[in-house]
Enzyme design. Structure first.
Site, short mmCIF file in Angstrom:
data_model
loop_
_atom_site.label_atom_id
_atom_site.label_comp_id
_atom_site.label_asym_id
_atom_site.label_seq_id
_atom_site.Cartn_x
_atom_site.Cartn_y
_atom_site.Cartn_z
CB SER A 34 30.33 46.91 33.20
OG SER A 34 29.02 46.71 32.72
CE LYS A 37 27.23 46.81 36.03
NZ LYS A 37 27.29 45.98 34.85
CB SER A 92 29.16 42.71 34.78
OG SER A 92 29.35 44.07 34.50
#
Length: 257
Positions: A34, A37, A92
């Site tokens: 993640s 991101k 997230s």
């Protein structure tokens, strides 16, 4: 396929000068999970309008693998890009990542093309992205140094710094029927949550976590020393969250003071 590696990868860089102060495999190909991101948020801020209202599509939420990290969006929900970015960067949300990608580029595939184009422009030439959230894919990879380049570009925008430094965000938006949806999103950063003590003489401003089986436990961090000197530190492939934060604390304590 990236070769399986049990060791961790880390880098500490002076955010003012770009000087590399510590390097352990910073040019090795790794799965970013993640931390992907960071680039998604960077592109949202570059090409989007925070006040625009986004409508959550079925594809954005129903194509995610079971157990995926989400912020609880449902098809038909309407929220602003600003709200979606909090859902993306605090808890997230992979659902928020898809919604943002569809808003910016029309589809997640088209957004991935933009991700690769912009990563190349930032000098992150050892990276390749196929989705906006970081769920595992053999063709979705980066390096610790490329993550630094992307993150360093992102923190130049005060709005991005605001997202990553927010501990908790309470908001409301509407669902498909027009009813109000109330949400509380908490930052996954263990330092900001208080799960782990901040390194001595270091102020953690914010960052982005990432965890998958393939990537291990990952953390990209923006911090300041006691004399306000800014640092970007990255640890990838931690074998557990506890180990991840132990390594990050050691890195910042030993090399940024």
């Amino acid at each position: 396929m990236i070769e399986e590696e049990k060791n961790q990868f880390a880098v500490l860089i002076d955010a003012d000068t770009g000087a590399v102060l510590y390097d352990k495999g910073m040019d090795e190909y790794r799965y970013p999970a993640s931390t992907t991101k960071i680039l998604t948020a960077y592109l949202a801020l570059k090409y989007g309008n925070l006040d625009d209202v986004l409508t959550v599509s079925s594809d954005a939420v129903n194509t995610l693998m079971s157990g995926s990290s989400i912020c609880g969006l449902k098809p038909g929900d309407q929220l602003t890009l600003d709200q979606a970015l909090y859902g993306l960067m605090l808890c997230s949300g992979n659902d928020a990542a898809n919604v943002i990608a569809e808003y910016i580029s029309g589809s997640t595939d088209k957004f991935a093309e933009l991700m690769n184009k912009e990563a190349q422009a930032l000098g992150a030439t050892q990276s390749h992205f196929v989705n906006p959230h970081g769920l595992p894919d053999d063709n979705h990879y980066t390096t610790a140094y490329d993550l630094y380049l992307i993150f360093n570009a992102a923190i130049k925008d005060d709005r991005f710094v605001n997202y990553i430094s927010t501990k908790k965000y309470t908001t409301s938006y509407t669902d498909a029927s027009g009813a109000q949806v109330d949400q509380v999103w908490v930052n996954t950063n263990g330092y900001l949550k208080g799960t782990y003590d901040m390194p001595e003489n270091v102020t953690v401003i914010g960052g982005k976590t990432g965890t998958t089986e393939a990537a291990g436990s990952c953390l990209v961090l923006y911090s300041e020393s006691q004399d306000k000197k800014p640092y970007i530190s990255i640890v990838l492939k931690g074998n557990s969250k506890k180990e991840l934060y132990t390594l990050m604390t050691e890195l910042l304590t030993n090399y940024s003071n």
